[in-house]
Design an enzyme around this catalytic site. Structure first.
Site, PDB file in Angstrom:
ATOM      1  N   TYR A 501       0.839  -1.201   0.000  1.00 19.86           N
ATOM      2  CA  TYR A 501       0.000   0.000   0.000  1.00 19.86           C
ATOM      3  C   TYR A 501       0.875   1.253   0.000  1.00 19.86           C
ATOM      4  CZ  TYR A 501      -3.868   3.152   1.052  1.00 19.86           C
ATOM      5  OH  TYR A 501      -4.796   4.170   0.995  1.00 19.86           O
ATOM      6  N   SER A 582      -6.623   0.921  -4.381  1.00 20.65           N
ATOM      7  CA  SER A 582      -6.715   2.343  -4.077  1.00 20.65           C
ATOM      8  C   SER A 582      -5.340   2.979  -4.244  1.00 20.65           C
ATOM      9  CB  SER A 582      -7.285   2.535  -2.677  1.00 20.65           C
ATOM     10  OG  SER A 582      -7.710   3.847  -2.475  1.00 20.65           O
ATOM     11  N   ASP A 666     -18.069   3.546  -7.308  1.00 23.60           N
ATOM     12  CA  ASP A 666     -16.925   3.952  -6.498  1.00 23.60           C
ATOM     13  C   ASP A 666     -16.812   5.474  -6.544  1.00 23.60           C
ATOM     14  OD1 ASP A 666     -14.590   4.404  -5.171  1.00 23.60           O
ATOM     15  OD2 ASP A 666     -13.389   2.964  -6.298  1.00 23.60           O
ATOM     16  N   HIS A 705     -16.011   1.319  -3.566  1.00 24.86           N
ATOM     17  CA  HIS A 705     -14.580   1.260  -3.289  1.00 24.86           C
ATOM     18  C   HIS A 705     -14.200   0.013  -2.492  1.00 24.86           C
ATOM     19  CE1 HIS A 705     -10.727   3.214  -3.496  1.00 24.86           C
ATOM     20  NE2 HIS A 705     -10.548   3.134  -2.184  1.00 24.86           N
TER      21      HIS A 705
END
Length: 735
Positions: A501, A582, A666, A705
């Site tokens: 991430y 994301s 989203d 999302h």
């Protein structure tokens, strides 16, 4: 392997894209794809501080245009049949469904005189909220979200019980959207009240202790608010809703007309006397701090709150923990990147009077803190990406006890200041979950197992977890967890799924995942979790080392981890899969652009890819604290160097097999990011004779999302992802 799939091509008629479809004959395993010929409008040019940037697919930013809808349909007409034909799809769906079908529980939490907990029997689309009079009494269903929709796409998103447990406010989200509708219920009778609050997003839900009503946030809505909107979310306002009245009568309590991107949060103090008001801009862990003495409002809450300033700058974060009268305890990173606890007396609010209660640790990061049993602080630290748990004295700050925690993470907690008990939820890569109960009323209290969660068919003893430290490009040591079968040979034969991430101060700690178990059990895989700079694993310095002008460090860290796995013979480059969602979608697409030779498969879920324009849509403006903004010349120069949409290599080695996933609802990272990236990628690579790996996108419907996604959709998406991996790595199923 041979299979049929659908090809599409574009015919433009009067400026509107029409898509025709025909079935292709069987093709060889070394296939090349004919992608939709989406039209390029190279007349759309933006001038960024003297640099001209073509935005040929600007038209894809309009989700409601017929052309965009046709583009999405055409892409799905390629990807869906392909994914349905990928190897091991049937086996993956069956195995995922079987392993997923185990009972899941949250920690019990007490509100008023009753206990509540969430439970999913296994394959229910949404977890059900149960209630019981005591821990030993028979539970009954309190609220079942599965009754709200046939397909499970209506989900709970945010709830709040009144202080005495008499009322319950609950937010409902449709199709994964961040937009929420708040409703109210009387707890004893389970009867819904007529009160309904709309246009709620990124909201506080804080009841006053007299049950008069609650604070919440909403945006002014001028167009639609259904999850398919892309308008920038600005002018976040704090309201007070009085129970039993219409929303139109709600009192506007706080707004910042001159600062439309600021966001306001409200929390009512443990004693009920004060409202603690925080103001943030962006996603950085910093906020302003104000309070209101609710007891001083003789006429009640009738309009704008008379805010009393404690901090009116964005130099640090202040998170309310508890208070004793006017002495408030806050978790803060003020001059303490690893966080500490301080106390501020609201009657003597000057900084010179502030007291350090629990000093900053020199290495471990204080992740969260809370108060229980009147005067006991529970402190959870991150220690080399593993959680440790301590009890401290609220008055002196002195450490009272360290609680034994295995290598893993505390992912759930319940217990309030007025309670003499607490629960916490432990998990790890190989532990589905253990809920511990700690009863302070015992003479010598110790944590006891309250509930152990097991997964039938998973034999944890066959696997092991190791933590290694990888040397990044600039010499920084980057932690990485590796999970695999015991006795695995280092012969470079194993498929490795590497996940990361690296942003927004978010720490990735160990967690249990059914899909990763299936990947290890039946595809012979190794799972690698990389703790990149930009996250919160080592505090605010670690976060800043991977944000703004340091963002390239994140990509360097991830690529260094991949090279480590190859050098140490865990895998080979053609067997290395990278996945992220994301901000993690930005990570994997940027790394694919920068080092396509290093990876065999790339899976990007709801990724951010247009770094020139992300801040113009929904809540994207809040991300400039981590990314910067193309509106500022210096920051534009950072962004253009790695923006995935703008750095796709036009030639050279073929791109790894790529699967992008997004959802039509989203409204966090709007689908245009993935749509524009895949259009550009297919255009740039389509004429490269060596590009035989597929470059696909799957756009799901009634999907956002990720939050609130029903179980059925999760399993289907995971089956598609892992069958795509198996197909492109040519992995056979292992029983």
């Amino acid at each position: 392997m041979r299979f049929a799939f659908v090809l599409s091509f574009l015919i433009a008629v009067g400026g509107v894209a029409l898509w025709k479809h025909r079935k292709n004959s069987k093709v060889s395993e070394e296939m090349s794809f004919k992608y939709p010929e989406a039209h390029r409008d190279e007349t759309v040019v933006d001038d960024y501080h003297g640099t001209k940037i073509v935005d040929a697919y600007r038209w894809l930013e309009d989700p409601d245009s017929e052309e965009t809808k046709a583009f999405v349909e055409a892409q799905n007409n390629i990807s869906v049949p392909y994914l349905q034909k990928c190897r091991n799809g049937k086996e993956l769906r069956k195995s995922l469904t079987k392993l997923w079908n185990y009972p899941k529980f949250s920690c019990p939490f007490k509100r008023g005189s009753r206990y509540f907990y969430y439970h999913n029997s296994g394959l229910q689309n949404q977890s059900v909220l149960y209630v019981q009079d005591s821990l030993s009494s028979k539970p009954e269903v309190f609220f079942d979200p599965n009754q709200l929709s046939d397909d499970g796409t209506v989900a709970l998103q945010g709830t709040a019980f009144s202080e005495d447990g008499q009322y319950w406010a609950y937010g409902l989200s449709d199709s994964g959207s961040d937009w929420v509708t708040i409703k109210f219920m009387e707890v004893k009778t389970k009867q819904n009240l007529p009160d309904t609050l709309k246009h709620v997003k990124f909201s506080s839900m804080a009841w006053t202790h007299d049950n008069a009503g609650l604070f919440y946030n909403r945006y002014p809505v001028e167009t639609k608010a259904d999850g398919t909107d892309t308008d920038s979310n600005v002018n976040h306002k704090l309201y007070f809703h009085r129970l039993g009245t219409e929303q139109e009568e709600d009192q506007l309590c706080v707004e910042w007309l001159q600062e439309p991107t600021w966001m306001t949060g409200a929390e009512v103090s443990d004693c009920g006397r004060f409202a603690v008001i925080t103001v943030s801009k962006g996603c950085d862990p910093v906020n302003m701090l104000y309070y209101v003495d609710l007891h001083s409002l003789v006429a009640g809450i009738t309009g704008q709150l008379p805010l009393v300033k404690i901090v009116d700058n964005f130099d640090a974060e202040y998170e309310y923990i508890t208070n004793e009268d006017t002495v408030f305890t806050f978790k803060t990173n003020l001059n303490s990147p690893n966080y500490k606890l301080i106390q501020i007396d609201f009657m003597k609010p000057e900084m010179v009077n502030w007291v350090n209660l629990v000093p900053e640790h020199d290495k471990d990061v204080l992740e969260w803190a809370t108060c229980v049993n009147s005067n006991v602080l529970v402190l959870c630290y991150i220690q080399d990406v593993k959680n440790v748990l301590y009890l401290h004295d609220l008055v002196t700050g002195e450490q009272l006890k360290k609680l034994a925690v295995d290598v893993g993470a505390i992912t759930g907690y319940s217990g309030k200041k007025e309670h003499d008990e607490m629960f916490y939820y432990f998990t790890s890569f190989l532990t589905p979950g253990t809920i511990f109960h700690y009863d302070f009323s015992e003479q010598d209290p110790t944590p006891k197992v309250f509930r152990e969660i097991t997964v039938e068919g998973f034999q944890a003893h066959l696997y092991e977890t190791e933590q290694v430290f990888v040397t990044s490009k600039d010499g920084t040591k980057i932690p990485m967890f590796l999970v695999h079968r015991k006795g695995m040979k280092h012969d470079a034969s194993h498929p490795v799924l590497m996940y990361g991430y690296g942003g927004f101060n978010i720490a990735l700690t160990p967690s249990f995942s059914v899909s990763r178990v299936v990947f290890m059990q039946h595809l012979g895989g190794v799972f690698a979790l990389v703790n990149l700079r930009g996250g919160g694993e080592y505090g605010e310095k670690w976060h800043k080392a991977g944000s703004l002008n340091n963002k390239q460090n994140v990509f360097d860290d991830f690529q260094a981890a991949g090279k480590y796995l190859i050098d140490k013979n865990y895998t080979a480059s053609h067997k290395l899969v990278i996945m992220g969602g994301s901000n993690g979608g930005l990570l994997v697409t940027a790394c694919a652009n920068q080092a396509p030779h290093l990876f065999g498969v790339v899976v990007s879920q709801v990724g951010v890819t247009d770094m020139m324009r992300f801040h113009k849509f929904t809540i994207g403006h809040a991300w400039t604290s981590d990314f910067g903004s193309s509106d500022i010349e210096e920051e534009f120069n950072w962004l253009i160097r790695y923006s995935p949409l703008h750095t796709i290599p036009a030639s050279g080695e073929q791109f790894p097999a790529m699967l992008l996933l997004t959802g039509d609802h989203d409204d966090r990272v709007v689908p245009l990011h993935s749509l524009k990236y895949i259009a550009e990628l297919q255009y740039v690579r389509k004429n490269q004779p060596n590009q035989t790996n597929p470059l696909l996108i799957r756009v799901d419907t009634k999907s956002g999302h990720g939050a609130g996604k029903p179980t059925a959709k999760i399993i289907e998406e995971l089956a598609e992802i892992y069958s795509f991996i198996a197909e492109n790595l040519k992995i056979d199923w292992q029983e």
